[in-house]
Design a protein around this motif. Sequence first.
Motif, PDB file in Angstrom:
ATOM      1  N   ILE A 270       0.811  -1.223   0.000  1.00 11.66           N
ATOM      2  CA  ILE A 270       0.000   0.000   0.000  1.00 11.66           C
ATOM      3  C   ILE A 270       0.847   1.277   0.000  1.00 11.66           C
ATOM      4  O   ILE A 270       2.050   1.253   0.269  1.00 11.66           O
ATOM      5  CB  ILE A 270      -0.938   0.043   1.239  1.00 11.66           C
ATOM      6  N   PHE A 271       0.180   2.394  -0.285  1.00 13.60           N
ATOM      7  CA  PHE A 271       0.725   3.736  -0.058  1.00 13.60           C
ATOM      8  C   PHE A 271      -0.070   4.312   1.118  1.00 13.60           C
ATOM      9  O   PHE A 271      -1.298   4.245   1.101  1.00 13.60           O
ATOM     10  CB  PHE A 271       0.441   4.677  -1.236  1.00 13.60           C
ATOM     11  N   SER A 272       0.611   4.905   2.088  1.00 12.61           N
ATOM     12  CA  SER A 272      -0.138   5.594   3.153  1.00 12.61           C
ATOM     13  C   SER A 272       0.729   6.644   3.820  1.00 12.61           C
ATOM     14  O   SER A 272       1.953   6.512   3.869  1.00 12.61           O
ATOM     15  CB  SER A 272      -0.622   4.611   4.222  1.00 12.61           C
ATOM     16  N   SER A 273       0.067   7.672   4.325  1.00  6.98           N
ATOM     17  CA  SER A 273       0.827   8.727   4.998  1.00  6.98           C
ATOM     18  C   SER A 273       1.108   8.306   6.442  1.00  6.98           C
ATOM     19  O   SER A 273       0.394   7.475   7.020  1.00  6.98           O
ATOM     20  CB  SER A 273       0.053  10.050   4.956  1.00  6.98           C
ATOM     21  N   ALA A 274       2.136   8.921   7.037  1.00  9.62           N
ATOM     22  CA  ALA A 274       2.571   8.529   8.379  1.00  9.62           C
ATOM     23  C   ALA A 274       1.440   8.675   9.400  1.00  9.62           C
ATOM     24  O   ALA A 274       1.241   7.804  10.252  1.00  9.62           O
ATOM     25  CB  ALA A 274       3.780   9.378   8.781  1.00  9.62           C
ATOM     26  N   GLU A 275       0.689   9.769   9.319  1.00  8.98           N
ATOM     27  CA  GLU A 275      -0.397   9.964  10.299  1.00  8.98           C
ATOM     28  C   GLU A 275      -1.441   8.862  10.173  1.00  8.98           C
ATOM     29  O   GLU A 275      -1.974   8.363  11.157  1.00  8.98           O
ATOM     30  CB  GLU A 275      -1.073  11.336  10.133  1.00  8.98           C
ATOM     31  N   ALA A 276      -1.744   8.453   8.929  1.00  6.05           N
ATOM     32  CA  ALA A 276      -2.769   7.423   8.723  1.00  6.05           C
ATOM     33  C   ALA A 276      -2.275   6.068   9.246  1.00  6.05           C
ATOM     34  O   ALA A 276      -3.041   5.319   9.856  1.00  6.05           O
ATOM     35  CB  ALA A 276      -3.121   7.337   7.245  1.00  6.05           C
ATOM     36  N   ILE A 277      -0.988   5.798   9.041  1.00  2.30           N
ATOM     37  CA  ILE A 277      -0.417   4.526   9.511  1.00  2.30           C
ATOM     38  C   ILE A 277      -0.453   4.480  11.037  1.00  2.30           C
ATOM     39  O   ILE A 277      -0.874   3.503  11.654  1.00  2.30           O
ATOM     40  CB  ILE A 277       1.048   4.393   9.024  1.00  2.30           C
ATOM     41  N   THR A 278      -0.014   5.584  11.635  1.00  2.00           N
ATOM     42  CA  THR A 278       0.038   5.641  13.091  1.00  2.00           C
ATOM     43  C   THR A 278      -1.366   5.500  13.679  1.00  2.00           C
ATOM     44  O   THR A 278      -1.577   4.785  14.659  1.00  2.00           O
ATOM     45  CB  THR A 278       0.675   6.977  13.538  1.00  2.00           C
ATOM     46  N   ALA A 279      -2.320   6.185  13.038  1.00  4.73           N
ATOM     47  CA  ALA A 279      -3.685   6.133  13.567  1.00  4.73           C
ATOM     48  C   ALA A 279      -4.270   4.724  13.437  1.00  4.73           C
ATOM     49  O   ALA A 279      -5.050   4.290  14.287  1.00  4.73           O
ATOM     50  CB  ALA A 279      -4.565   7.141  12.822  1.00  4.73           C
ATOM     51  N   PHE A 280      -3.901   4.001  12.394  1.00  6.28           N
ATOM     52  CA  PHE A 280      -4.442   2.647  12.207  1.00  6.28           C
ATOM     53  C   PHE A 280      -3.805   1.669  13.194  1.00  6.28           C
ATOM     54  O   PHE A 280      -4.435   0.705  13.628  1.00  6.28           O
ATOM     55  CB  PHE A 280      -4.197   2.190  10.764  1.00  6.28           C
ATOM     56  N   GLY A 281      -2.550   1.934  13.553  1.00  3.81           N
ATOM     57  CA  GLY A 281      -1.861   1.066  14.519  1.00  3.81           C
ATOM     58  C   GLY A 281      -0.988   0.045  13.805  1.00  3.81           C
ATOM     59  O   GLY A 281      -1.458  -0.672  12.922  1.00  3.81           O
ATOM     60  N   LEU A 282       0.282  -0.013  14.209  1.00  6.03           N
ATOM     61  CA  LEU A 282       1.240  -0.854  13.489  1.00  6.03           C
ATOM     62  C   LEU A 282       0.906  -2.346  13.576  1.00  6.03           C
ATOM     63  O   LEU A 282       1.040  -3.081  12.598  1.00  6.03           O
ATOM     64  CB  LEU A 282       2.652  -0.591  14.032  1.00  6.03           C
ATOM     65  N   ASP A 283       0.452  -2.787  14.752  1.00  2.00           N
ATOM     66  CA  ASP A 283       0.132  -4.215  14.860  1.00  2.00           C
ATOM     67  C   ASP A 283      -1.101  -4.568  14.025  1.00  2.00           C
ATOM     68  O   ASP A 283      -1.235  -5.698  13.545  1.00  2.00           O
ATOM     69  CB  ASP A 283      -0.069  -4.598  16.330  1.00  2.00           C
TER      70      ASP A 283
END
Length: 574
Positions: A270-283
Amino acid sequence: MLDRRLLPRRCRILLTGVFGPFGVDDEYGRKENLMELFHNQVTKAQGAASFRFHHRSFGLYFLAANVDGDVTVLDFPSRARFIRELHRGYDVVGISFIAPNFAKAREMARLARIHAPLAHIVLGGHGAAIEGIERLVDCDHVVRGEGIRAFRKFLRQDPDAPIVHPVLPSSERESIFGVPLLGKCASLLVPGVGCVNGCRFCCTSHFFGRRYTPYLATGRELFETACRIADARGTDDFFVMDENFLKDRTRAFELLALMERHRRYFGFQIFSSAEAITAFGLDNLVRLGVSFVWIGVESSTRQGNYPKNEGIDARTLVQSLRDRGISVLASGILCDEHHTPESIQAEIDFMIGLEADMVQFMLLTPLPVTTLYRDLERRGLLRDDLPWEEWHGQKELSWHHPVLAGDAPQRWLDHAFRREHEANSSSVLRVIDTALCGFRRLAATRGRDACLEHRLQSLARRVRDWSPVLAELEVHGVNALERTRARALARAVADAIGRPGIRGHALRAAVRACATAWRARVHLVGDAIQPRTIVTRFPADRTGRCPIEAVPTRTQTPAPMPIAHAAAASLTPP
Ligand code: B12
Ligand code: SF4
């Protein structure tokens, strides 16, 4: 200009990309403009270890699958092949192009007028954003932004009819070290177009009106479409062509819940911005099956950065993702307005220091419709002496930089790619390392449920399938550091998932043999690979708008040297 009210009810439509050859200096294009993603913009300095593959012009297939009529998609034609196709007789000729391919689009429109004088010429794609394109290219209609609804309207069809997602491979002719990756490559999934963030340089966000237009609006739609495509193509892996996939968190969580409920575990790049990744949660990314993520890190400085990265430590994010088995492509901008020779070196060092699996460096390029373009235009800083062929962000700046002039931008770019490779080694090595880290971490996790068990097996497969290429890096790594790293990683792989058996040894030998042949080929004729022409015909009145024919008509690639590599589907970077 032709009157579209004269179009017949059942149209014959030709949808085409621009003609090749690509990546050569001629009157229509430039050698920097390869029709490749990684070898052009990411692993370009990595020699034989560069990832090589082509992507179709996806937008054309989306249009073809969603309008009524006899539609032909012509992808990667030669100029002569395009002319031949025009003689089949068409009512509409749609040309998709981006700004650096302006001269090709103009020539194709000219040819269409000569060889198909009754056809309506429609322009679309990012090149359509060039100001005054209607005057610069002889055409009848221009579509800017989202194309399906606009093209349906043009054809006097229902713009709001349901959208059909075509079944497509994400890429063509994948190889590394001249070794073709056998097996199914990941399928394409386009959940939607555009991004609401509107970073000032970002032409995809601006082109689609700083809005997100979903094609698959809910997690259920995503899941059902993924099931349909996976069943048709025989792989559960997807390259997700969506600028900021995790931005819609609710949709991604719904998709995850459905995968878990149905025990159908897809894999995603995927492509995603850092804020979106962090908000979704790495695990949660691990559970979702994300194996690769492209993040716009952009800059180490406050001046050169954007709200999407605010408060996020890029290096920690990259390392935390890699620890979890998720490969990261970090992209950074060079030659921003505030850059000086000193600060640009610091920027490059910062990007190298992220230790991502891959790094893309791109020159700051103001493309039409962006806030950046308007701003530089207002300040009289846009260059008017640079032809559109040069607006690709890999050589000259298309605007007047206060201190970085002439060939300085290109020199910085070359230096950055080279240094990154020397310091961090080849991306393929890093990708194996990442998968191994993820495998070890998950293997040590107690109480894994079915979802995580599946992810663990995928990581093991990825390590096993990719690790034979280490044989080549152990001997021909870019420097002593890489050769040492490759040997250490091969030992670590053996410790974690077992020594290579007879098959493993055979694969290692085959990689070495292919790489030797590839080096000879590069020495004799260079490393260019032109994409083959692909013709796909979508007949009218078809059920589910499926194509009846997909005919590769020409190949300019060397004969493949097949070695077994079943891993293609499990790790096919976009
Ligand atoms: C896949 C891709 C590629 C592939 C090329 C695939 C191909 N066969 O052409 C590769 C990796 C090779 C590539 C290379 C390059 N690319 Co590129 N690429 C993309 C990417 C990531 C996805 C495009 C896509 O498929 N989107 C999904 C589909 C559904 O959307 P779409 O193509 O926009 O189509 C929709 C509309 O535009 C419209 N539409 C499109 N065509 C037509 C035609 C008609 C007739 C109509 C009516 C409508 C219509 O309808 C579609 C549905 O809504 C985009 C970024 C992005 N996220 O869009 C960049 C992008 C298109 N690339 C870009 C650039 C600059 C390049 C390179 C110059 C990069 C470089 N510096 O090296 C090279 C040029 C290569 C070349 N020789 O042409 C820019 C274009 C900038 C511009 N304003 O022109 C983009 C927007 C990236 C960016 N943000 O800078 N690229
Ligand atoms: S977050 Fe990424 S896709 Fe969205 S506007 Fe910014 S650069 Fe473009």
